[in-house]
Motif scaffolding. Structure first.
Motif, PDB file in Angstrom:
ATOM      1  N   LEU A  47      31.143  44.022  44.606  1.00  0.00           N
ATOM      2  CA  LEU A  47      30.344  43.079  45.098  1.00  0.00           C
ATOM      3  C   LEU A  47      29.033  44.099  44.657  1.00  0.00           C
ATOM      4  O   LEU A  47      27.888  43.825  45.002  1.00  0.00           O
ATOM      5  CB  LEU A  47      30.692  43.260  46.443  1.00  0.00           C
ATOM      6  N   ASN A  48      29.010  45.150  44.898  1.00  0.00           N
ATOM      7  CA  ASN A  48      28.055  45.941  44.437  1.00  0.00           C
ATOM      8  C   ASN A  48      27.425  46.007  43.222  1.00  0.00           C
ATOM      9  O   ASN A  48      26.466  46.371  43.098  1.00  0.00           O
ATOM     10  CB  ASN A  48      29.212  47.848  44.642  1.00  0.00           C
ATOM     11  N   ARG A  49      28.224  46.223  41.957  1.00  0.00           N
ATOM     12  CA  ARG A  49      28.421  45.420  40.692  1.00  0.00           C
ATOM     13  C   ARG A  49      27.590  44.157  40.801  1.00  0.00           C
ATOM     14  O   ARG A  49      27.001  43.949  39.746  1.00  0.00           O
ATOM     15  CB  ARG A  49      29.551  45.587  39.604  1.00  0.00           C
TER      16      ARG A  49
ATOM     17  N   ASN B 104      29.413  53.621  34.311  1.00  0.00           N
ATOM     18  CA  ASN B 104      28.682  54.578  34.526  1.00  0.00           C
ATOM     19  C   ASN B 104      29.111  55.584  33.747  1.00  0.00           C
ATOM     20  O   ASN B 104      28.754  56.975  34.410  1.00  0.00           O
ATOM     21  CB  ASN B 104      29.765  55.175  36.112  1.00  0.00           C
TER      22      ASN B 104
ATOM     23  N   VAL C  21      25.552  42.555  42.858  1.00  0.00           N
ATOM     24  CA  VAL C  21      23.986  42.806  43.385  1.00  0.00           C
ATOM     25  C   VAL C  21      23.392  43.382  42.082  1.00  0.00           C
ATOM     26  O   VAL C  21      22.194  42.933  41.857  1.00  0.00           O
ATOM     27  CB  VAL C  21      24.500  44.122  44.491  1.00  0.00           C
ATOM     28  N   ALA C  22      24.311  44.515  41.380  1.00  0.00           N
ATOM     29  CA  ALA C  22      23.223  45.216  40.745  1.00  0.00           C
ATOM     30  C   ALA C  22      22.858  44.166  39.076  1.00  0.00           C
ATOM     31  O   ALA C  22      21.960  43.960  38.429  1.00  0.00           O
ATOM     32  CB  ALA C  22      23.934  45.921  39.936  1.00  0.00           C
TER      33      ALA C  22
ATOM     34  N   GLY D 195      34.787  46.265  47.165  1.00  0.00           N
ATOM     35  CA  GLY D 195      33.568  47.048  47.178  1.00  0.00           C
ATOM     36  C   GLY D 195      32.496  46.716  46.639  1.00  0.00           C
ATOM     37  O   GLY D 195      31.565  46.991  45.165  1.00  0.00           O
ATOM     38  N   PHE D 196      33.724  47.136  44.862  1.00  0.00           N
ATOM     39  CA  PHE D 196      33.209  48.136  43.634  1.00  0.00           C
ATOM     40  C   PHE D 196      32.154  46.275  42.637  1.00  0.00           C
ATOM     41  O   PHE D 196      31.424  47.039  42.623  1.00  0.00           O
ATOM     42  CB  PHE D 196      34.073  48.619  42.760  1.00  0.00           C
TER      43      PHE D 196
END
Length: 171
Positions: free
Chosen positions: A77-79, A132, A81-82, A74-75
């Motif tokens: 894939l989120n990164r 972060n 996209v970013a 999840g982390f």
């Protein structure tokens, strides 16, 4: 929304490009942890279902391994996209506002265009490795937002400058 030509913002004070090499490294490691965790967790979890063990701790290990794997995926894939969205991103701080260039598009905002500036914090020590350590969310009047993270070069200084320049917008 590009209400001001860039020369109207005054002198350029600093430029802050996004460090996508560091972000890419975090994506690779997160996805690697995710894939290994899921690949190891699923067989372990399936093997525990075959047993007649009724102990309370029997599914803790497979659940933990699988959970870490899913969090990593999840982390990552989120990164990812970013990473794709922030290709070529540079923030330019001027005396009268800020400009953001991303994917060949340049948008310019005066200080009056900023509705709110919110710094998420405090951050744990591991936050720097994950990008972060800075999480500044800038809401724009008329909609839209800017998000400045620890992947932006000298993000702490940029966050301080934005907060100082827009004291009425701070939350």
């Amino acid at each position: 929304m590009n209400p001001h030509p860039e020369p109207a913002l005054g002198a350029l004070l600093s430029e802050h490009p996004t460090d996508n090499v560091r972000r890419r490294t975090a994506v690779v490691w997160s996805l690697l942890v995710g894939v290994v965790g899921v690949a190891a967790g699923v067989p372990i979890l399936l093997a525990t279902f075959d047993r007649d063990d009724t102990g309370t701790g029997s599914n803790v290990l497979p659940g933990a391994v699988l959970g870490i794997g899913l969090l990593g995926l999840g982390f990552g894939l989120n990164r990812l996209v970013a990473l794709v969205r922030s290709r070529g991103e540079v923030y330019a701080l001027h005396q009268g506002g800020i400009a953001r260039q991303r994917r060949g598009e340049r948008r310019v905002f005066g200080w009056a265009d900023i509705a709110s500036v919110q710094q998420r914090g405090p951050r744990p020590p591991l936050a720097y490795a994950l990008g972060n350590d800075v999480d500044l969310r800038v809401r724009l009047r008329g909609g839209g937002r800017l998000r400045i993270t620890g992947y932006t070069r000298d993000a702490q200084a940029l966050a301080r400058a934005l907060t100082r320049a827009t004291p009425a917008a701070g939350e």
